[in-house]
Design an enzyme around this catalytic site. Sequence first.
Site, PDB file in Angstrom:
ATOM      1  N   ASP A   1       0.852  -1.195   0.000  1.00 51.64           N
ATOM      2  CA  ASP A   1       0.000   0.000   0.000  1.00 51.64           C
ATOM      3  C   ASP A   1       0.884   1.240   0.000  1.00 51.64           C
ATOM      4  O   ASP A   1       1.834   1.338   0.797  1.00 51.64           O
ATOM      5  CB  ASP A   1      -0.899  -0.005   1.240  1.00 51.64           C
ATOM      6  CG  ASP A   1      -1.632   1.320   1.428  1.00 51.64           C
ATOM      7  OD1 ASP A   1      -2.307   1.726   0.488  1.00 51.64           O
ATOM      8  OD2 ASP A   1      -1.505   1.921   2.514  1.00 51.64           O
TER       9      ASP A   1
ATOM     10  N   ASP B   1      -3.908   2.658  -5.072  1.00 54.14           N
ATOM     11  CA  ASP B   1      -2.748   2.723  -4.189  1.00 54.14           C
ATOM     12  C   ASP B   1      -2.404   1.395  -3.515  1.00 54.14           C
ATOM     13  O   ASP B   1      -1.511   1.346  -2.666  1.00 54.14           O
ATOM     14  CB  ASP B   1      -2.957   3.800  -3.117  1.00 54.14           C
ATOM     15  CG  ASP B   1      -4.170   3.528  -2.242  1.00 54.14           C
ATOM     16  OD1 ASP B   1      -4.980   2.658  -2.600  1.00 54.14           O
ATOM     17  OD2 ASP B   1      -4.307   4.179  -1.190  1.00 54.14           O
ATOM     18  N   GLU B   2      -3.084   0.309  -3.870  1.00 50.42           N
ATOM     19  CA  GLU B   2      -2.806  -0.996  -3.276  1.00 50.42           C
ATOM     20  C   GLU B   2      -2.704  -2.064  -4.359  1.00 50.42           C
ATOM     21  O   GLU B   2      -3.491  -2.070  -5.300  1.00 50.42           O
ATOM     22  CB  GLU B   2      -3.911  -1.413  -2.297  1.00 50.42           C
ATOM     23  CG  GLU B   2      -3.981  -0.616  -1.021  1.00 50.42           C
ATOM     24  CD  GLU B   2      -5.015  -1.175  -0.063  1.00 50.42           C
ATOM     25  OE1 GLU B   2      -5.232  -2.408  -0.070  1.00 50.42           O
ATOM     26  OE2 GLU B   2      -5.619  -0.400   0.695  1.00 50.42           O
TER      27      GLU B   2
END
Length: 442
Positions: A16, A124-125
């Site tokens: 992340d 974002d992950e």
Amino acid sequence: MYDYRYEPHRLIFMIDNKSFFASCEALRMGINPMKAVLAVMSHQPHSSFGSGLIMAASPLAKKKYGLSNVMRARDIPKAAFKAGKDKLMLVEPHMNLYIKRSMQVLDIFRKYAAEDDIHVYSIDESMIDMTKSWRLFGDDPYYVGHKIQKDIHDTLGLYTTCGIGENPLLAKLAMDISAKHRTSMIDYWHYIDVPDTIWKIPNLEDVWGINTRTANHLRRIGINNMYQLAHSDPEILKREFGVIGEQLFAMSWGVDRSIISQKYFPVSKSYGNSQVLTRDYFDQREIEIVIREIGEQVAARIRAHGLKAGRVGLFVGYSFEEREHVDHRGGFNIQQKITPTSDNSELVHELLALFRKKWHGEAVRVLGVDYSHLAPDTEQQLNFFMTPAQQIKRRNFDLTIDQIRKRYGFASLVKASSLLKGATAIQRSSLVGGHNGGNAYE
């Protein structure tokens, strides 16, 4: 009980980007993301930050002022805006920048694993199945995780949190629950650790996949934490939740049999779009203009894929004030089978018919359009109201507009109704994901 000997034993990394949007903005301004006191604010066009919501806050801003995502600007403590080195900075989002950085992070992941072993979970992950490749980069999973973190930081300046597990669930929980609290921002959860990890999670909502509604349902049947969930009767869970109950029980034991490389492809695909309007809409004409705009935008998407739709769907969400006075659970969602088509006029006609059938003057705040039952657009259905030549001419007209907009931008060619009060298409054409796109800064 599960016998872990027969469960998948893989090496999954869940990575992340820490406070991603805020970190990108800090780096854009030449500030270390871990030292910035910054929040990214989404706000309505031509209005102040006071009407907006926090999209992301830097770690220091969260720590000093208790900021959280979707907090309203007016709820930010007044002390945050006092002069000094710790004064909170509010910045507009630059979605194109975030997309560019996300793609650059993905390029780094490709150095460590095959494309099929990478699953982008969100902007974002990402999950990476390192089972086959981790030994190429080190003798210890922690070392390899740190190597990837350092690669991202040295290349882009971003800080990352890494959860490692024997399956995707354990990796995700390791990242969410414990890795972010460690100095290394890395943690590794094994099956054997379940009693000391998953069962020690006191708040059900902290677990990936358990939302507030599910957690409240579990509490109503006497299950208040993950330990109690793991030691409950699976038959009761199945009776209360159906197949989801079986998944909840497996989750409480850390069991997840999914394999990242075995991609899921939905049997029935659809295309859609929705908008949260900038104000409450009461006027039927204004509402229908927006429905028409969304309907045509989604129609252009299915034409771009060479498809036509056999079902149209319309979602209308009422304003928060309206929901307290009408018995429609906040709006309505209606669908209708149609003769398969990709024609703008025909699709919009069906959408407006659905709207007029269900709407009775309520204040509208959310509109959504969905096209499904998709099929290749390789043939034309004739009808009694138009000649084949007229149908072909109208189809070519839609395709010509699509080509012009693709080359010169949406606003290069719009209908006059999109210039009227209430229209949103022109303003939204410059947005990305409903927010300011900005430039993809270097």
